[in-house]
Motif scaffolding. Sequence first.
Motif, PDB file in Angstrom:
ATOM      1  N   HIS A 113      11.515 -36.995 -36.888  1.00  0.00           N
ATOM      2  CA  HIS A 113      11.596 -35.780 -36.287  1.00  0.00           C
ATOM      3  C   HIS A 113      13.075 -35.117 -36.083  1.00  0.00           C
ATOM      4  CE1 HIS A 113      10.918 -32.016 -34.247  1.00  0.00           C
ATOM      5  NE2 HIS A 113      11.377 -32.415 -33.361  1.00  0.00           N
ATOM      6  N   HIS A 152      15.943 -31.635 -36.031  1.00  0.00           N
ATOM      7  CA  HIS A 152      16.052 -30.183 -36.188  1.00  0.00           C
ATOM      8  C   HIS A 152      17.429 -30.088 -36.775  1.00  0.00           C
ATOM      9  CE1 HIS A 152      12.853 -28.817 -33.350  1.00  0.00           C
ATOM     10  NE2 HIS A 152      13.107 -29.928 -32.891  1.00  0.00           N
ATOM     11  N   HIS A 199       4.824 -29.768 -31.718  1.00  0.00           N
ATOM     12  CA  HIS A 199       5.470 -30.184 -30.492  1.00  0.00           C
ATOM     13  C   HIS A 199       4.481 -30.083 -29.273  1.00  0.00           C
ATOM     14  CE1 HIS A 199       9.205 -29.559 -32.896  1.00  0.00           C
ATOM     15  NE2 HIS A 199       9.509 -30.104 -31.623  1.00  0.00           N
ATOM     16  N   HIS A 217       6.366 -35.657 -28.968  1.00  0.00           N
ATOM     17  CA  HIS A 217       6.429 -35.795 -27.350  1.00  0.00           C
ATOM     18  C   HIS A 217       5.474 -36.152 -26.690  1.00  0.00           C
ATOM     19  CE1 HIS A 217      10.756 -34.360 -27.588  1.00  0.00           C
ATOM     20  NE2 HIS A 217      10.068 -33.154 -28.191  1.00  0.00           N
ATOM     21  N   ASP A 250      15.262 -36.154 -32.917  1.00  0.00           N
ATOM     22  CA  ASP A 250      15.055 -34.967 -32.285  1.00  0.00           C
ATOM     23  C   ASP A 250      16.465 -34.186 -32.365  1.00  0.00           C
ATOM     24  OD1 ASP A 250      13.670 -32.659 -31.277  1.00  0.00           O
ATOM     25  OD2 ASP A 250      13.087 -33.670 -29.506  1.00  0.00           O
ATOM     26  N   ASN A 251      16.734 -33.374 -31.312  1.00  0.00           N
ATOM     27  CA  ASN A 251      18.198 -32.669 -31.330  1.00  0.00           C
ATOM     28  C   ASN A 251      19.216 -33.342 -31.338  1.00  0.00           C
ATOM     29  OD1 ASN A 251      15.704 -31.314 -29.774  1.00  0.00           O
ATOM     30  ND2 ASN A 251      17.128 -29.520 -30.025  1.00  0.00           N
TER      31      ASN A 251
HETATM   32 ZN   LIG Z   1      11.866 -31.075 -31.700  1.00  0.00          ZN
END
Ligand SMILES: [Zn+2]
Length: 385
Positions: free
Chosen positions: A55, A57, A205, A237, A293-294
């Motif tokens: 995952h 972004h 999410h 998450h 993730d980010n």
């Molecule tokens: Zn995310």
Amino acid sequence: MLDVLIRMANVNGAIVDIAVNDGVIVDIDNKIYGDAKVVFDAKKRITIPGFVDCHTHLDKCLLNEQQPYQEGTGPQKGALTYEMKKNFTVEDITIRAEKMINRAIKAGTLHWRTNVDVDGSVGLKGIEALLKLKKKYEKLIHIQVAAFAQEGVFWDGQTEVLLEQALKMGADLVGGHTIAKGEGEKHIDFILDLAKKYGVEADFHLDESGNREHYLLPYLTKKIVENNLQGKVNGIHLCTLSALNPEELEDAMKYIQEAQLSVTVAPTAISTRNIAPVKRVLKTGVPVGLASDNMRDFFNPLGSGDVKQVALLLSYLQRFFLQEEVEQVFRMITDGGAQVLSVKDYGIRIGSAADITVLDALSVNEVIAYQSQPVLSVRAGTVVE
Ligand SMILES: [Zn+2]
């Protein structure tokens, strides 16, 4: 003559030679005789298809190159991102995402799922950019694109329609965000309906805040079973698991098993809340993966696009130090992650696509501890320079 011959590779503990021709693994044996255009001595180093990062972004990565990181609450960070999103262009998204894709390829990542925001502020620009990049890099890295309702579905009168358009454009799956705009159950129903309508998987999410009032896992798993979507939904998450009492946690594990909900853990979330108890989740037997993730934005000013980094972080946070635990973490960024992403032919097997990564490590422990990089990457039968 073979295209590539890799000698003395450590594949799941066995030392073998691997022969590649026309993009396919044609032989695996203790000793393969013959000549090849490229011969590589792996010297008993760890050899995998490539890493799996469940995952991220990519449409919002590297925003810190345009605006420095600043401290704030989750909603404040979301608001900052939303303001920037209004000015995104397809070109700007492409430039930022491409930088991170190249980093991930260098780090040995083979499969990567990215959620891409779809709403009235950014429209379908992210989807357009990422679908093009998916195609451009398809021989080097397999990118899955999720059309993602980051801000909620029903708030702007546009997202509902745009999500459908994104799927028609070729997005691989649909992504929801269970706590967005307080939409909760209605949001879950909409995303699952869309997944069913288009025959795609869904990705949520889920319970991201870690707060008790955000606990939609029981509802989501119930709906998965009702809709016969077992094994087709991933939860990212699940932070609220860390706030449950022991009995509630055991109930949650039962719900996860019944729904065959795969689980993706993003350990960098620790910067603002507690993360799910991964050792307990692993005991359910459902697929569990890890995620970057980010990356270098308001939610995470660091992040490199190298999933080994989050494997090390999880290892420290939840003490995955025993031999079998180190192996569990390694599985989460390889086979386990591949199961989360429903990758069909992940593995070094005769007849599989010739995606082979030799890491500069003699054990999986070294891979995590030393953050070992590839010394050879073969993608679709070709050596990557
Ligand atoms: Zn995310």
